[in-house]
Design a protein around this motif. Structure first.
Motif, PDB file in Angstrom:
ATOM      1  N   SER A 110       0.815  -1.208   0.000  1.00  0.00           N
ATOM      2  CA  SER A 110       0.000   0.000   0.000  1.00  0.00           C
ATOM      3  C   SER A 110       0.851   1.261   0.000  1.00  0.00           C
ATOM      4  N   ALA A 111       2.159   1.167   0.214  1.00  0.00           N
ATOM      5  CA  ALA A 111       3.034   2.338   0.199  1.00  0.00           C
ATOM      6  C   ALA A 111       3.098   2.891  -1.215  1.00  0.00           C
ATOM      7  N   SER A 112       3.151   4.205  -1.321  1.00  0.00           N
ATOM      8  CA  SER A 112       3.147   4.853  -2.621  1.00  0.00           C
ATOM      9  C   SER A 112       4.550   5.240  -3.061  1.00  0.00           C
ATOM     10  N   LEU A 113       4.815   5.053  -4.335  1.00  0.00           N
ATOM     11  CA  LEU A 113       6.067   5.492  -4.935  1.00  0.00           C
ATOM     12  C   LEU A 113       6.046   7.001  -5.184  1.00  0.00           C
ATOM     13  N   ILE A 114       4.851   7.580  -5.300  1.00  0.00           N
ATOM     14  CA  ILE A 114       4.701   9.003  -5.589  1.00  0.00           C
ATOM     15  C   ILE A 114       5.309   9.821  -4.452  1.00  0.00           C
ATOM     16  N   GLY A 115       6.133  10.799  -4.823  1.00  0.00           N
ATOM     17  CA  GLY A 115       6.737  11.689  -3.831  1.00  0.00           C
ATOM     18  C   GLY A 115       8.217  11.887  -4.087  1.00  0.00           C
ATOM     19  N   LYS A 116       8.864  12.507  -3.112  1.00  0.00           N
ATOM     20  CA  LYS A 116      10.290  12.818  -3.200  1.00  0.00           C
ATOM     21  C   LYS A 116      11.079  11.838  -2.354  1.00  0.00           C
ATOM     22  N   TRP A 117      12.135  11.265  -2.957  1.00  0.00           N
ATOM     23  CA  TRP A 117      12.956  10.248  -2.319  1.00  0.00           C
ATOM     24  C   TRP A 117      14.422  10.670  -2.358  1.00  0.00           C
ATOM     25  N   ALA A 118      15.002  10.982  -1.197  1.00  0.00           N
ATOM     26  CA  ALA A 118      16.407  11.394  -1.118  1.00  0.00           C
ATOM     27  C   ALA A 118      17.314  10.174  -1.198  1.00  0.00           C
ATOM     28  N   PHE A 119      18.414  10.300  -1.943  1.00  0.00           N
ATOM     29  CA  PHE A 119      19.425   9.248  -1.995  1.00  0.00           C
ATOM     30  C   PHE A 119      20.013   9.116  -0.595  1.00  0.00           C
ATOM     31  N   TYR A 120      20.046   7.896  -0.056  1.00  0.00           N
ATOM     32  CA  TYR A 120      20.477   7.668   1.319  1.00  0.00           C
ATOM     33  C   TYR A 120      21.703   6.754   1.397  1.00  0.00           C
ATOM     34  N   LYS A 121      21.628   5.594   0.791  1.00  0.00           N
ATOM     35  CA  LYS A 121      22.731   4.626   0.800  1.00  0.00           C
ATOM     36  C   LYS A 121      22.937   4.098  -0.615  1.00  0.00           C
ATOM     37  N   THR A 122      24.181   3.748  -0.937  1.00  0.00           N
ATOM     38  CA  THR A 122      24.484   3.120  -2.211  1.00  0.00           C
ATOM     39  C   THR A 122      25.474   1.993  -1.978  1.00  0.00           C
ATOM     40  N   GLY A 123      25.525   1.077  -2.896  1.00  0.00           N
ATOM     41  CA  GLY A 123      26.459  -0.031  -2.770  1.00  0.00           C
ATOM     42  C   GLY A 123      26.079  -1.138  -3.712  1.00  0.00           C
ATOM     43  N   GLY A 124      26.332  -2.352  -3.254  1.00  0.00           N
ATOM     44  CA  GLY A 124      26.044  -3.491  -4.097  1.00  0.00           C
ATOM     45  C   GLY A 124      26.151  -4.780  -3.324  1.00  0.00           C
ATOM     46  N   THR A 125      26.186  -5.877  -4.071  1.00  0.00           N
ATOM     47  CA  THR A 125      26.315  -7.183  -3.439  1.00  0.00           C
ATOM     48  C   THR A 125      27.692  -7.760  -3.751  1.00  0.00           C
ATOM     49  N   VAL A 126      28.303  -8.325  -2.729  1.00  0.00           N
ATOM     50  CA  VAL A 126      29.596  -8.986  -2.842  1.00  0.00           C
ATOM     51  C   VAL A 126      29.464 -10.329  -2.144  1.00  0.00           C
ATOM     52  N   SER A 127      29.664 -11.403  -2.871  1.00  0.00           N
ATOM     53  CA  SER A 127      29.515 -12.764  -2.335  1.00  0.00           C
ATOM     54  C   SER A 127      28.155 -12.943  -1.666  1.00  0.00           C
ATOM     55  N   GLY A 128      27.135 -12.348  -2.265  1.00  0.00           N
ATOM     56  CA  GLY A 128      25.777 -12.482  -1.751  1.00  0.00           C
ATOM     57  C   GLY A 128      25.431 -11.566  -0.593  1.00  0.00           C
ATOM     58  N   ASN A 129      26.397 -10.771  -0.126  1.00  0.00           N
ATOM     59  CA  ASN A 129      26.154  -9.853   0.993  1.00  0.00           C
ATOM     60  C   ASN A 129      26.044  -8.417   0.492  1.00  0.00           C
ATOM     61  N   GLU A 130      25.108  -7.671   1.077  1.00  0.00           N
ATOM     62  CA  GLU A 130      24.974  -6.264   0.733  1.00  0.00           C
ATOM     63  C   GLU A 130      26.076  -5.458   1.414  1.00  0.00           C
ATOM     64  N   ILE A 131      26.714  -4.591   0.634  1.00  0.00           N
ATOM     65  CA  ILE A 131      27.703  -3.664   1.164  1.00  0.00           C
ATOM     66  C   ILE A 131      27.192  -2.267   0.803  1.00  0.00           C
ATOM     67  N   LEU A 132      26.744  -1.506   1.803  1.00  0.00           N
ATOM     68  CA  LEU A 132      26.165  -0.186   1.573  1.00  0.00           C
ATOM     69  C   LEU A 132      26.962   0.886   2.315  1.00  0.00           C
ATOM     70  N   THR A 133      27.101   2.046   1.685  1.00  0.00           N
ATOM     71  CA  THR A 133      27.729   3.196   2.320  1.00  0.00           C
ATOM     72  C   THR A 133      26.796   4.388   2.180  1.00  0.00           C
ATOM     73  N   ASP A 134      27.019   5.404   2.997  1.00  0.00           N
ATOM     74  CA  ASP A 134      26.211   6.612   2.907  1.00  0.00           C
ATOM     75  C   ASP A 134      26.392   7.262   1.547  1.00  0.00           C
ATOM     76  N   TYR A 135      25.307   7.752   0.986  1.00  0.00           N
ATOM     77  CA  TYR A 135      25.355   8.483  -0.271  1.00  0.00           C
ATOM     78  C   TYR A 135      26.019   9.830  -0.013  1.00  0.00           C
ATOM     79  N   GLU A 136      26.917  10.238  -0.895  1.00  0.00           N
ATOM     80  CA  GLU A 136      27.637  11.505  -0.726  1.00  0.00           C
ATOM     81  C   GLU A 136      26.974  12.610  -1.537  1.00  0.00           C
ATOM     82  N   ASN A 137      26.427  13.599  -0.830  1.00  0.00           N
ATOM     83  CA  ASN A 137      25.886  14.793  -1.472  1.00  0.00           C
ATOM     84  C   ASN A 137      27.011  15.808  -1.597  1.00  0.00           C
ATOM     85  N   TYR A 138      27.158  16.422  -2.769  1.00  0.00           N
ATOM     86  CA  TYR A 138      28.215  17.421  -2.946  1.00  0.00           C
ATOM     87  C   TYR A 138      27.870  18.754  -2.300  1.00  0.00           C
ATOM     88  N   CYS A 139      26.609  19.090  -2.211  1.00  0.00           N
ATOM     89  CA  CYS A 139      26.167  20.317  -1.544  1.00  0.00           C
ATOM     90  C   CYS A 139      25.969  20.001  -0.069  1.00  0.00           C
TER      91      CYS A 139
END
Length: 138
Positions: free
Chosen positions: A27-56
């Protein structure tokens, strides 16, 4: 320029070939504003996430999904000047398709009232998947 390319790729985060999973709250809506928070990927099946870096230091980069089918990525350079990238999107269940000329599809891993998490094809990671987590903003 590197930041613009990164944000464009991040916008396509909601594109690419995603692994199918279910959202936490249909029931959650995709409509709206979504700030970039974490980025990363999967390594050996495990998620590796770091804080998203805003330049401003005073503004956060974000994606906005509008009810008219428009997705706009807003990004801020180190001098806090704003740039945008617009595309169309459609959603069918947990699948999001960005663009029409060369459409890319994605599957939502998590969508709640406060969190949007997506997993997408990214050859920079050994397992081939990148992950971006967004936080809902007003």
């Amino acid at each position: 320029m590197k930041k613009i390319i990164l944000l464009f790729v991040a916008a396509l985060t909601l594109g690419g070939t995603f692994v199918s999973c279910s959202s936490d709250d249909d029931s959650a809506s995709l409509i709206g504003k979504w700030a970039f928070y974490k980025t990363g990927g999967t390594v050996s099946g495990n998620e590796i996430l770091t804080d998203y870096e805003n330049y401003c230091s005073t503004k956060r980069d974000y994606m906005e999904f509008k009810s008219d089918g428009t997705a706009v990525t807003h990004y801020f350079n180190s001098d806090c000047s704003e740039g945008t990238y617009s595309s169309t999107y459609t959603r069918s269940g947990n699948t999001i398709t960005l663009g029409t000329e060369s459409p890319e599809t994605a599957t939502i891993l998590q969508l709640t009232g406060s969190t949007l998490k997506v997993k997408y094809t990214d050859e920079d990671f050994p397992d081939g998947y990148g992950i971006t987590v967004f936080q809902k903003i007003n």
